[in-house]
Design a protein around this motif. Structure first.
Motif, PDB file in Angstrom:
ATOM      1  N   MET A   1       0.805  -1.036  -0.121  1.00  0.00           N
ATOM      2  CA  MET A   1       0.047  -0.070   0.018  1.00  0.00           C
ATOM      3  C   MET A   1       0.748   1.068  -0.005  1.00  0.00           C
ATOM      4  N   THR A   2       0.768   2.358  -1.208  1.00  0.00           N
ATOM      5  CA  THR A   2       1.462   3.299  -1.230  1.00  0.00           C
ATOM      6  C   THR A   2       0.781   4.557  -0.716  1.00  0.00           C
ATOM      7  N   PRO A   3       1.477   5.422   0.202  1.00  0.00           N
ATOM      8  CA  PRO A   3       0.619   6.722   0.546  1.00  0.00           C
ATOM      9  C   PRO A   3       0.332   7.562  -0.500  1.00  0.00           C
ATOM     10  N   ARG A   4      -0.984   8.299  -0.667  1.00  0.00           N
ATOM     11  CA  ARG A   4      -1.341   8.765  -1.881  1.00  0.00           C
ATOM     12  C   ARG A   4      -1.042  10.343  -1.464  1.00  0.00           C
ATOM     13  N   ARG A   5       0.124  10.766  -1.534  1.00  0.00           N
ATOM     14  CA  ARG A   5       0.576  12.143  -1.387  1.00  0.00           C
ATOM     15  C   ARG A   5       1.955  12.514  -2.280  1.00  0.00           C
ATOM     16  N   PRO A   6       1.757  12.257  -3.285  1.00  0.00           N
ATOM     17  CA  PRO A   6       3.162  12.450  -4.091  1.00  0.00           C
ATOM     18  C   PRO A   6       3.552  14.090  -4.343  1.00  0.00           C
ATOM     19  N   GLY A   7       2.679  14.839  -4.490  1.00  0.00           N
ATOM     20  CA  GLY A   7       2.977  16.143  -4.811  1.00  0.00           C
ATOM     21  C   GLY A   7       2.658  17.305  -3.750  1.00  0.00           C
ATOM     22  N   ARG A   8       2.626  16.617  -2.550  1.00  0.00           N
ATOM     23  CA  ARG A   8       2.212  17.671  -1.308  1.00  0.00           C
ATOM     24  C   ARG A   8       3.373  18.476  -0.978  1.00  0.00           C
ATOM     25  N   THR A   9       4.802  18.003  -1.281  1.00  0.00           N
ATOM     26  CA  THR A   9       5.563  18.833  -0.747  1.00  0.00           C
ATOM     27  C   THR A   9       5.867  20.193  -1.486  1.00  0.00           C
ATOM     28  N   ALA A  10       5.686  20.016  -2.675  1.00  0.00           N
ATOM     29  CA  ALA A  10       5.533  21.286  -3.622  1.00  0.00           C
ATOM     30  C   ALA A  10       4.536  22.387  -3.386  1.00  0.00           C
ATOM     31  N   LEU A  11       3.214  21.562  -2.774  1.00  0.00           N
ATOM     32  CA  LEU A  11       2.276  22.330  -2.450  1.00  0.00           C
ATOM     33  C   LEU A  11       2.506  23.090  -0.833  1.00  0.00           C
ATOM     34  N   ALA A  12       3.226  22.410  -0.053  1.00  0.00           N
ATOM     35  CA  ALA A  12       3.767  22.853   1.273  1.00  0.00           C
ATOM     36  C   ALA A  12       4.707  24.014   0.644  1.00  0.00           C
ATOM     37  N   ALA A  13       5.657  23.966   0.050  1.00  0.00           N
ATOM     38  CA  ALA A  13       6.564  24.934  -0.482  1.00  0.00           C
ATOM     39  C   ALA A  13       5.804  26.193  -0.905  1.00  0.00           C
ATOM     40  N   LEU A  14       4.844  26.019  -1.746  1.00  0.00           N
ATOM     41  CA  LEU A  14       4.138  27.081  -2.261  1.00  0.00           C
ATOM     42  C   LEU A  14       3.234  27.739  -0.890  1.00  0.00           C
ATOM     43  N   ALA A  15       2.861  27.045  -0.172  1.00  0.00           N
ATOM     44  CA  ALA A  15       2.047  27.648   0.782  1.00  0.00           C
ATOM     45  C   ALA A  15       3.150  28.580   1.932  1.00  0.00           C
ATOM     46  N   ALA A  16       4.372  28.163   2.174  1.00  0.00           N
ATOM     47  CA  ALA A  16       5.163  28.937   3.079  1.00  0.00           C
ATOM     48  C   ALA A  16       5.693  29.998   2.162  1.00  0.00           C
TER      49      ALA A  16
ATOM     50  N   THR B   1     -12.370  -2.398  20.235  1.00  0.00           N
ATOM     51  CA  THR B   1     -11.779  -2.824  19.126  1.00  0.00           C
ATOM     52  C   THR B   1     -10.361  -2.299  18.858  1.00  0.00           C
ATOM     53  N   GLU B   2     -10.197  -1.006  19.385  1.00  0.00           N
ATOM     54  CA  GLU B   2      -9.068  -0.347  19.173  1.00  0.00           C
ATOM     55  C   GLU B   2      -7.918  -0.760  19.955  1.00  0.00           C
ATOM     56  N   SER B   3      -8.219  -1.512  21.389  1.00  0.00           N
ATOM     57  CA  SER B   3      -7.173  -1.712  22.175  1.00  0.00           C
ATOM     58  C   SER B   3      -6.708  -3.097  21.821  1.00  0.00           C
ATOM     59  N   THR B   4      -7.100  -3.827  20.733  1.00  0.00           N
ATOM     60  CA  THR B   4      -6.259  -5.100  20.556  1.00  0.00           C
ATOM     61  C   THR B   4      -5.285  -4.797  19.621  1.00  0.00           C
ATOM     62  N   ALA B   5      -4.621  -5.823  19.134  1.00  0.00           N
ATOM     63  CA  ALA B   5      -3.481  -5.832  18.250  1.00  0.00           C
ATOM     64  C   ALA B   5      -3.863  -5.873  16.861  1.00  0.00           C
ATOM     65  N   CYS B   6      -5.232  -6.068  16.608  1.00  0.00           N
ATOM     66  CA  CYS B   6      -5.881  -5.898  15.372  1.00  0.00           C
ATOM     67  C   CYS B   6      -6.013  -4.733  14.610  1.00  0.00           C
ATOM     68  N   PRO B   7      -5.482  -4.682  13.302  1.00  0.00           N
ATOM     69  CA  PRO B   7      -5.367  -3.343  12.901  1.00  0.00           C
ATOM     70  C   PRO B   7      -6.734  -2.554  12.322  1.00  0.00           C
TER      71      PRO B   7
ATOM     72  N   LYS C   1       4.340   2.465   9.948  1.00  0.00           N
ATOM     73  CA  LYS C   1       4.836   4.037   9.722  1.00  0.00           C
ATOM     74  C   LYS C   1       3.726   4.949   9.844  1.00  0.00           C
ATOM     75  N   GLY C   2       2.863   4.578  10.922  1.00  0.00           N
ATOM     76  CA  GLY C   2       2.145   5.544  11.334  1.00  0.00           C
ATOM     77  C   GLY C   2       1.110   6.050  10.208  1.00  0.00           C
ATOM     78  N   GLN C   3       0.691   5.153   9.443  1.00  0.00           N
ATOM     79  CA  GLN C   3      -0.053   5.464   8.175  1.00  0.00           C
ATOM     80  C   GLN C   3      -1.637   4.955   8.729  1.00  0.00           C
TER      81      GLN C   3
ATOM     82  N   ALA D   1      -1.110   9.801   6.987  1.00  0.00           N
ATOM     83  CA  ALA D   1      -0.329  10.086   8.280  1.00  0.00           C
ATOM     84  C   ALA D   1      -1.537  10.850   9.051  1.00  0.00           C
ATOM     85  N   VAL D   2      -2.762  10.184   9.283  1.00  0.00           N
ATOM     86  CA  VAL D   2      -3.909  10.898   9.488  1.00  0.00           C
ATOM     87  C   VAL D   2      -3.767  11.324  11.104  1.00  0.00           C
ATOM     88  N   ILE D   3      -4.363  12.674  11.251  1.00  0.00           N
ATOM     89  CA  ILE D   3      -4.503  13.289  12.612  1.00  0.00           C
ATOM     90  C   ILE D   3      -5.809  13.051  12.915  1.00  0.00           C
ATOM     91  N   SER D   4      -6.991  12.955  12.293  1.00  0.00           N
ATOM     92  CA  SER D   4      -8.596  12.730  12.446  1.00  0.00           C
ATOM     93  C   SER D   4      -9.255  12.636  11.328  1.00  0.00           C
TER      94      SER D   4
END
Length: 248
Positions: free
Chosen positions: A1-16, A121-127, A152-154, A176-179
């Protein structure tokens, strides 16, 4: 499973870079001043009009992809009577390579009780996390939202609908979800940004033409000032005492 966020670094740099003018030019602490006449509104300018338009996306965003889940019974068309672990296992059996990162965790999953709480459910080792239900497609039936912890926290966020006698995955997001929030008929995913003081927010909504959840709004949002490191006082240095007043 590959994280879906290939172009976000450029977006972050633009915001900065866009935020830089806001951090300068604020030295005058005086009152309000007139800025002169308002400029005339100017319509958008088409830059490089002779540029050949691209015909294919640069990256696979994963939007609009659906998958029929085979081998899972939906009694009475009610997704509340379907075990989310069973759904994820059925997909893993059909596509082991995609689910290899969570295969070990799935082995720790038992058959969950549909009435169990999120804490149970979330207290077990089951993902596979506790499922939530809401009519996201507008067809009058509740759809099922499932979260799956990945390395990796995904977190995988999946949405399933039942229609025409088929159980279909209509959303697949990994980040890498916050909520995750349900807002009316949208799923809003807040994720960690690679720029301090910002976060990504993606709003997924059902598109009846594509018959899938699409990221209808994808943005980087300022959440607060970036953290400034506190300088450390070198060990052994004494705090200087105030100078004695000089004699006249």
């Amino acid at each position: 499973m590959t994280p879906r966020r290939p172009g976000r670094t450029a977006l972050a740099a633009l915001a900065a870079s866009a935020a830089l003018p806001l951090l300068s030019g604020c030295g005058d602490a005086g009152g309000l001043e007139g800025a002169g006449p308002a400029p005339t509104a100017v319509g958008p300018r088409n830059l490089w009009p002779t540029l050949t338009p691209a015909s294919a996306p640069a990256d696979d965003y994963g939007a609009g992809e659906t998958e029929v889940v085979e081998g899972v019974d939906v009694p009475g068309g009610d997704l509340r009577r379907v075990d989310p672990v069973t759904v994820i296992r059925a997909q893993a059996d059909a596509d082991p390579d995609t689910y290899k990162d969570i295969a070990e965790g799935l082995a720790d999953c038992g058959t969950t009780s549909h009435g169990s709480s999120a804490e149970d459910t979330e207290s077990t080792a089951c993902p596979v996390l506790h499922a939530y239900y809401s009519d996201l497609t507008g067809n009058g039936r509740e759809d099922m939202v499932v979260g799956v912890r990945a390395p990796k926290g995904q977190l995988l966020v999946r949405v399933y609908m039942y229609a025409d006698g088929k159980l279909t995955q209509i959303m697949n997001d990994e980040d890498a979800v916050i909520s995750v929030q349900l807002a009316d008929r949208s799923v809003v995913v807040r994720a960690v940004a690679d720029l301090a003081g910002y976060e990504y927010r993606t709003s997924w909504s059902y598109d009846s033409h594509q018959r899938a959840m699409l990221p209808t709004r994808d943005e980087i949002v300022r959440t607060g000032p970036p953290k400034t490191p506190v300088p450390e006082t070198p060990s052994g240095d004494a705090t200087p005492s105030p100078s004695a007043p000089s004699g006249s």
